[in-house]
Enzyme design. Structure first.
Site, mmCIF file in Angstrom:
data_model
loop_
_atom_site.group_PDB
_atom_site.id
_atom_site.type_symbol
_atom_site.label_atom_id
_atom_site.label_comp_id
_atom_site.label_asym_id
_atom_site.label_seq_id
_atom_site.Cartn_x
_atom_site.Cartn_y
_atom_site.Cartn_z
ATOM 1 N N GLU A 1 44.276 74.072 3.266
ATOM 2 C CA GLU A 1 44.618 74.443 1.883
ATOM 3 C C GLU A 1 44.638 75.961 1.735
ATOM 4 O O GLU A 1 43.889 76.523 0.923
ATOM 5 C CB GLU A 1 43.595 73.844 0.909
ATOM 6 C CG GLU A 1 43.477 72.333 0.967
ATOM 7 C CD GLU A 1 42.302 71.800 0.133
ATOM 8 O OE1 GLU A 1 41.541 72.610 -0.443
ATOM 9 O OE2 GLU A 1 42.142 70.575 0.067
ATOM 10 N N PRO A 2 45.481 76.656 2.487
ATOM 11 C CA PRO A 2 45.473 78.119 2.384
ATOM 12 C C PRO A 2 46.140 78.593 1.105
ATOM 13 O O PRO A 2 47.151 78.030 0.684
ATOM 14 C CB PRO A 2 46.304 78.552 3.602
ATOM 15 C CG PRO A 2 47.299 77.431 3.759
ATOM 16 C CD PRO A 2 46.540 76.173 3.395
ATOM 17 N N GLY A 3 45.563 79.576 0.455
ATOM 18 C CA GLY A 3 46.190 80.152 -0.725
ATOM 19 C C GLY A 3 46.446 81.633 -0.491
ATOM 20 O O GLY A 3 47.573 82.082 -0.256
ATOM 21 N N TYR B 1 35.700 90.751 -9.767
ATOM 22 C CA TYR B 1 35.025 90.689 -8.462
ATOM 23 C C TYR B 1 34.816 92.065 -7.842
ATOM 24 O O TYR B 1 34.556 92.151 -6.644
ATOM 25 C CB TYR B 1 35.843 89.875 -7.456
ATOM 26 C CG TYR B 1 36.477 88.626 -7.966
ATOM 27 C CD1 TYR B 1 35.705 87.526 -8.343
ATOM 28 C CD2 TYR B 1 37.870 88.510 -8.050
ATOM 29 C CE1 TYR B 1 36.303 86.359 -8.788
ATOM 30 C CE2 TYR B 1 38.469 87.339 -8.489
ATOM 31 C CZ TYR B 1 37.684 86.279 -8.863
ATOM 32 O OH TYR B 1 38.268 85.123 -9.301
ATOM 33 N N CYS C 1 40.812 97.694 -24.195
ATOM 34 C CA CYS C 1 39.620 98.317 -24.778
ATOM 35 C C CYS C 1 38.341 97.780 -24.176
ATOM 36 O O CYS C 1 37.518 97.158 -24.859
ATOM 37 C CB CYS C 1 39.625 98.062 -26.282
ATOM 38 S SG CYS C 1 41.206 98.496 -26.990
ATOM 39 N N TYR D 1 46.122 85.179 -6.763
ATOM 40 C CA TYR D 1 45.136 85.346 -7.838
ATOM 41 C C TYR D 1 45.443 86.578 -8.689
ATOM 42 O O TYR D 1 44.548 87.230 -9.210
ATOM 43 C CB TYR D 1 43.716 85.395 -7.257
ATOM 44 C CG TYR D 1 43.428 84.210 -6.359
ATOM 45 C CD1 TYR D 1 43.344 82.936 -6.887
ATOM 46 C CD2 TYR D 1 43.279 84.353 -4.972
ATOM 47 C CE1 TYR D 1 43.104 81.836 -6.077
ATOM 48 C CE2 TYR D 1 43.033 83.257 -4.157
ATOM 49 C CZ TYR D 1 42.949 82.008 -4.717
ATOM 50 O OH TYR D 1 42.715 80.914 -3.917
HETATM 51 N N1 LLP Z 1 40.991 74.809 -1.680
HETATM 52 C C1 LLP Z 1 40.047 74.798 -2.639
HETATM 53 C C2 LLP Z 1 39.362 73.542 -2.949
HETATM 54 C C3 LLP Z 1 39.746 75.979 -3.335
HETATM 55 O O1 LLP Z 1 38.824 75.954 -4.279
HETATM 56 C C4 LLP Z 1 40.431 77.175 -3.009
HETATM 57 C C5 LLP Z 1 40.145 78.420 -3.722
HETATM 58 C C6 LLP Z 1 41.410 77.134 -1.994
HETATM 59 C C7 LLP Z 1 41.652 75.930 -1.348
HETATM 60 C C8 LLP Z 1 42.200 78.333 -1.578
HETATM 61 O O2 LLP Z 1 41.384 79.321 -1.045
HETATM 62 P P1 LLP Z 1 42.024 80.620 -0.349
HETATM 63 O O3 LLP Z 1 42.735 80.167 0.896
HETATM 64 O O4 LLP Z 1 42.968 81.228 -1.304
HETATM 65 O O5 LLP Z 1 40.855 81.466 -0.061
HETATM 66 N N2 LLP Z 1 40.142 84.062 -7.750
HETATM 67 C C9 LLP Z 1 39.432 84.434 -6.538
HETATM 68 C C10 LLP Z 1 39.543 83.373 -5.478
HETATM 69 C C11 LLP Z 1 39.069 82.015 -5.935
HETATM 70 C C12 LLP Z 1 39.242 80.946 -4.905
HETATM 71 C C13 LLP Z 1 39.020 79.608 -5.514
HETATM 72 N N3 LLP Z 1 39.269 78.520 -4.634
HETATM 73 C C14 LLP Z 1 39.965 85.765 -6.047
HETATM 74 O O6 LLP Z 1 40.831 86.346 -6.704
HETATM 75 O O7 LLP Z 1 39.504 86.296 -5.049
#
Ligand code: LLP
Length: 421
Positions: free
Chosen positions: A275-277, A318, A346, A375
């Site tokens: 599940e890469p984001g 963060y 503000c 994000y």
């Molecule tokens: N799968 C699940 C269940 C998750 O909760 C997340 C991210 C991902 C996959 C994807 O994770 P990634 O590959 O993107 O690391 N808003 C924060 C990051 C929050 C991540 C939440 N969950 C930021 O801007 O750093």
């Protein structure tokens, strides 16, 4: 190959000079490189060559339907966490059987929608959720495919707010309760057990926690099978970090992550789900902004730009570092300067960087905040009644607005003044 680069002194996204986008769409605006998105997806997916895998892009990182459609064409599935994200994925052409549904608080309505759509698997995070899903499935005369998200209690992630795999986090079924959860699931007529799921955190810059999680889950899979459960898939979540340009530790490349996964899952006989984001979207986008004012303070200079924390929340939330760059490269005669880079909102938290070394900038100059593709827009809001920041996608020397900037009238349209009398 970098797709955000200077040509003749002007920063381009692929073949498009960023000032052209600023003129056409206005600022602030997110600009995504489709070639970079494509490359990141391929590099990630190719690193598991030879394994049975599903790469379910985590929609929350960048949920624009143009991004989802591009990834779907390359073969990506989707990891969704709400009915809204499910709708986006389906509209963008992600096949339902490549969609996984994560999240601790799925509603019954969302469960019903996902069952009707025919998604691959529900990643279930509690027994209470399991019972609700069973009720919904039984009422629809269906069986819901389920993996439990288990909490392996490993430490990982770049920031306290994005670490998820520790036992004090709200996520997943406690390790000690996992086997009992599977036993309960096997009794329910509306539930079909299909796999195991973990997600240990985000912006992880080290392979060790992934290795620890895989080893633990490998053991769990063996025990579950010995208890008679069918485990076909192992979803290891997302979390692989990206370089943000702050000279901190550089995360391992996907090839090393892929090699590790291949090595540690050999013999498990499961389909691996990822599940890469951030890894796909983060460095595919910049936030393009214009300098409104240079404010000379007593002990520091402020660069007041037209992007703000509502457009890119990461620094405020963060303390995230985003590399910044002037769009027009300074001539060799330009003086070096140092600025606190801030937005118009503000709140003191509306600060993108403190004492950032930059070339001398003037009102009207353009700059970008790098690594803003994940994000960024997805977490934007209309705080201070600032219209939602628009998004643009570039492909070669063309660009297209993929989310428009709403007018103030559009923002106000959904609000009402009650007529009590
Ligand atoms: N799968 C699940 C269940 C998750 O909760 C997340 C991210 C991902 C996959 C994807 O994770 P990634 O590959 O993107 O690391 N808003 C924060 C990051 C929050 C991540 C939440 N969950 C930021 O801007 O750093």
């Amino acid at each position: 190959m970098r797709h955000f680069d200077h040509h003749a002194g002007v920063l381009h996204a692929e073949g498009v000079p960023l000032p052209e986008i600023a003129r056409a769409v206005g600022t602030p605006v997110y600009v995504y490189s489709s070639a970079t998105l494509e490359r990141h997806y391929r590099v990630f997916a190719d690193s598991f060559e030879g394994l049975d895998t599903l790469v379910a892009y985590s929609v929350k990182a960048n949920s624009n339907i143009a991004v989802l459609a591009l990834l779907a064409k390359l073969g990506a599935g989707a990891d969704v966490v709400s009915g809204g994200e499910l709708a986006r994925a389906l509209i963008a052409g992600v096949p339902a059987d490549k969609i996984v549904f994560s999240g601790v608080g799925k509603t019954r309505r969302e469960m019903g929608d996902a069952l009707r759509a025919g998604i691959r698997v529900f990643n279930v995070e509690s027994l209470a959720e399991l019972e609700a899903l069973n009720d919904v499935a039984v009422s629809m005369d269906m069986r819901a495919p389920v993996a439990f998200r288990v909490n392996p209690d490993v430490t990982a992630g770049g920031h306290e707010k994005i670490s998820t795999g520790k036992k004090e986090n709200k996520f997943g079924i406690a390790w000690s309760q996992a086997e009992a959860a599977y036993a309960r699931a096997s009794e329910l007529p509306g539930i079909e057990i299909v796999g195991v799921d973990v997600h240990i955190g985000s912006q992880i810059d080290d392979l060790a926690p992934f290795a620890a999680a895989i080893e633990k889950v490998g053991g769990l899979i063996a025990r579950l099978r010995a208890q008679g459960h069918t485990i076909r898939s192992f979803d290891i979540g997302g979390g692989l970090g990206i370089p943000y340009g702050d000279n901190n530790r550089t995360p391992p490349p996907p090839s090393e992550y892929g090699a590790l996964v291949k090595r540690l899952t050999a013999g498990l006989d499961v389909q691996m789900i990822f599940e890469p984001g951030r890894m796909i979207a983060g460095n595919s986008g910049v936030l393009l902004s214009e300098v409104l004012y240079v404010k000379r303070g007593e002990d520091r200079d402020f660069l007041i730009i037209d992007a703000a924390m509502n457009d890119l929340l990461r620094p405020a939330l963060y303390d995230a570092f985003h590399d910044m760059e002037a769009v027009v490269a300074p001539g060799s005669a330009a003086a070096d300067a140092s600025y606190d880079v801030v937005g118009p909102i503000c709140e003191s938290g509306d600060t993108f960087a403190k004492a950032r070394d930059m070339p001398e900038m003037r009102a009207g100059d353009l700059l970008v905040l790098h690594s803003a593709g994940a994000y960024g827009a997805a977490q934007s809001s209309q705080y201070n009644t600032r219209p939602l920041v628009p998004e643009v996608m570039v492909r070669g020397d063309r660009f297209e607005v993929i989310r428009e900037r709403p007018s103030v009238a559009e923002i106000l349209r959904s609000e009402r003044i009650p007529d009590w009398d």
